[in-house]
Design an enzyme around this catalytic site. Structure first.
Site, PDB file in Angstrom:
ATOM      1  N   LEU A   1      77.605  30.036  65.345  1.00  0.00           N
ATOM      2  CA  LEU A   1      76.933  30.798  66.412  1.00  0.00           C
ATOM      3  C   LEU A   1      76.735  29.914  67.646  1.00  0.00           C
ATOM      4  CD1 LEU A   1      75.180  33.080  67.619  1.00  0.00           C
ATOM      5  CD2 LEU A   1      73.267  32.228  66.249  1.00  0.00           C
ATOM      6  N   ASP A   2      75.831  28.941  67.522  1.00  0.00           N
ATOM      7  CA  ASP A   2      75.684  27.939  68.577  1.00  0.00           C
ATOM      8  C   ASP A   2      75.621  26.577  67.930  1.00  0.00           C
ATOM      9  OD1 ASP A   2      73.099  28.117  67.496  1.00  0.00           O
ATOM     10  OD2 ASP A   2      72.162  27.510  69.384  1.00  0.00           O
ATOM     11  N   PRO A   3      76.654  25.845  67.856  1.00  0.00           N
ATOM     12  CA  PRO A   3      77.890  26.046  68.625  1.00  0.00           C
ATOM     13  C   PRO A   3      78.854  27.016  67.949  1.00  0.00           C
ATOM     14  CG  PRO A   3      78.101  24.036  67.332  1.00  0.00           C
ATOM     15  CD  PRO A   3      76.705  24.574  67.082  1.00  0.00           C
TER      16      PRO A   3
ATOM     17  N   ASP B   1      78.814  30.974  71.257  1.00  0.00           N
ATOM     18  CA  ASP B   1      78.388  30.637  72.627  1.00  0.00           C
ATOM     19  C   ASP B   1      79.507  29.952  73.407  1.00  0.00           C
ATOM     20  OD1 ASP B   1      78.272  28.285  71.130  1.00  0.00           O
ATOM     21  OD2 ASP B   1      76.428  27.549  72.070  1.00  0.00           O
TER      22      ASP B   1
ATOM     23  N   CYS C   1      69.828  30.692  72.995  1.00  0.00           N
ATOM     24  CA  CYS C   1      70.172  31.276  71.700  1.00  0.00           C
ATOM     25  C   CYS C   1      69.005  31.076  70.748  1.00  0.00           C
ATOM     26  CB  CYS C   1      71.422  30.589  71.163  1.00  0.00           C
ATOM     27  SG  CYS C   1      72.087  31.418  69.723  1.00  0.00           S
TER      28      CYS C   1
END
Ligand SMILES: *[C@@H]1O[C@H](CO)[C@@H](O)[C@H](O)[C@H]1NC(C)=O
Length: 471
Positions: free
Chosen positions: A131-133, A136, A161
């Site tokens: 997701l993050d990283p 994004d 986030c």
């Protein structure tokens, strides 16, 4: 029929469930999944619930190099969902055995050091694809490249986030619940931060970052705060937006989180120093008495706590009250609130308390929110009256998890980390991704197919654009 393809998944946590579920949903009967874990019962449970047809569980010990080499040899691609510090040991074996590898973690300098060896071996070590990283990077880089391709400049990038409980499940002083070890969340909240704001470098010292939480207005219906996350400035280079005057990446929390994190620190409860005699105090009043160095009676404890909290929030009465009410909610002034005697330091005792009090209950849901705000200037932009000639694009992702405890329930976090990682693995297996070396999803050959497949799997960012009226 395609030859069967074998995926080795290291780790059996909730992200592994999201990963495995992707392949089951795609009816990939010619894919075989091995879940290797030091918690083999957990791995077996995951297989039984999510992938009885295509998966099996196996015991895994990071230290047993011979066994791990054999395991890697028997598979076509290796996915490490282990803690980030453990990837490099596996990556070295993947290089030697010429097997592609995928992780969801940030590229450490040790990992980056394997780039030439990975290229020589003809393999990809694909990282930063959760997701993050992950999501994004893909979504931001696609917008930057598009603005540049149109001859424009990116003037600002602000990205937040957060993994949160659904608002209706957020009723506690932190507005937060833990689905994994709180210690990492507490440690992250202690970290210093730096970012770029209208051309100026802004820096916060360790422990001070959460004193600068900014109310977020992306949605009138979400009461959110944003907090800067470590070093945002390096992303000017990583994203190739040297012209940007504002670059900020941060974390989203509900109000209360920042206040409580700052309170815990002010009281010395995030201290990692081991208890002098090795033994944890038996109760929370005894623990407070020890960290604050005051007698254990209730009036001394309350006075010492209130003094620390007043000092921390410079007398801001609303926050002082929230902090004291929050501590009360955790029962830290009650003799009946026992300290976990297995813990060895204040931060461990606090972690154990948070773990016990801030758990997801049956039927509760988590929530993932990702927001990007891009400000940019295109050539020959018509300037309407009062406008700056700048434009703003906002991209947002809001995704809820399944109710905890339902059959095949996946949290939003398991989906948002597991699905991108599974897609990357699928694209590597299918030969769509052909790049070699150590990389993240920063280039079009990677982010384009990833974003397309993410959208097909229900993960896409809503976008809208507007003119910036005042600068
Ligand atoms: C982008 O920035 C460069 C360098 O400052 C400037 O020369 C150019 O005019 C800018 N382009 C736009 C579209 O604003």
């Amino acid at each position: 029929m395609k030859a069967s393809r074998k995926i080795l998944v290291l780790g059996s946590g909730f992200v592994s469930a999201g990963f495995v579920n992707y392949f089951v949903q795609h009816g990939e009967t010619n894919v075989k999944l091995t879940i290797a874990s030091n918690l083999v019962d957990q791995a077996q449970k995951l297989i039984d619930e999510f992938a009885p047809e295509i998966g099996h569980a196996i015991f895994f010990d990071l230290k047993d190099e011979a066994a791990n080499r054999k395991l890697i040899k028997e598979h076509d691609v290796v996915v490490s969902l282990l803690p980030a510090t453990l990837h490099v040991v596996i990556a070295k074996l993947c290089v030697e055995e010429k097997k592609n590898m995928v992780t969801t973690s940030y590229i450490s300098s040790e990992m980056a050091g394997l780039d030439a060896a990975a290229k020589a071996a003809g393999i990809i070590i694909m990282n930063e694809i959760g997701l993050d990283p992950g999501i994004d990077h893909c979504s931001a880089k696609a917008v930057f490249d598009d603005i540049h391709a149109r001859g424009g400049n990116v003037t600002g990038f602000v990205s937040y986030c957060g993994g949160l409980p659904a608002p209706e499940n957020s009723r506690n002083p932190l507005g937060y619940k833990f689905s994994w070890n709180p210690r990492g969340v507490l440690t992250a909240a202690e970290a210093p931060a730096r970012f770029l704001w209208n051309g100026e470098v802004v820096e916060y010292d360790a422990g001070e970052t959460y004193a600068h939480a900014i109310p977020q207005k992306q949605y009138p219906g979400f009461n959110l705060e944003g907090v800067a996350n470590r070093d945002s400035i390096k992303y000017r280079e990583l994203y190739d937006i040297p012209e940007a005057e504002t670059v900020l990446r941060g974390t989203l929390r509900f109000p209360g989180f920042a206040t409580m994190v700052l309170t815990f620190r002010a009281l010395g409860l995030t201290d990692t120093t081991e208890y002098g005699d090795g033994a944890a105090p038996a109760t929370w009043p005894a623990l407070l008495s020890r960290v604050l160095n005051v007698p254990q009676d209730i009036s001394s404890l309350r006075a010492a706590v209130e003094a620390k909290v007043q000092e921390r929030f410079a007398g801001s009465q609303g926050r002082v009250k929230d902090a004291l009410n929050g501590l009360q909610w955790f029962g830290v002034f009650l003799e009946t609130t026992k300290v976990d005697l297995a813990t060895r330091s204040p931060i461990d005792s606090l972690t154990s308390l948070l773990n016990a009090k801030l758990v997801y209950g049956k039927g509760e849901r988590d929530l993932v929110i990702l927001t990007h705000e891009f400000t940019y200037q295109l050539p020959d932009q018509p300037r309407s009256h009062g406008a700056t000639g700048k434009q703003r694009k906002t991209s947002t992702l809001v995704l809820y998890g399944d109710p905890i405890g339902s059959h095949r329930a996946l949290t939003a976090m398991a989906r948002c980390v597991g699905i991108p990682c599974a897609i990357a693995t699928h694209l590597v297996l299918d030969g769509v991704i052909t790049r070699t070396g150590v990389c993240g999803p920063m280039t079009p050959d990677l982010y384009k197919p990833l974003l397309a497949s993410l959208a097909q799997n229900g993960i896409h960012l809503d976008e809208f654009e507007e003119d910036v009226v005042e600068s």
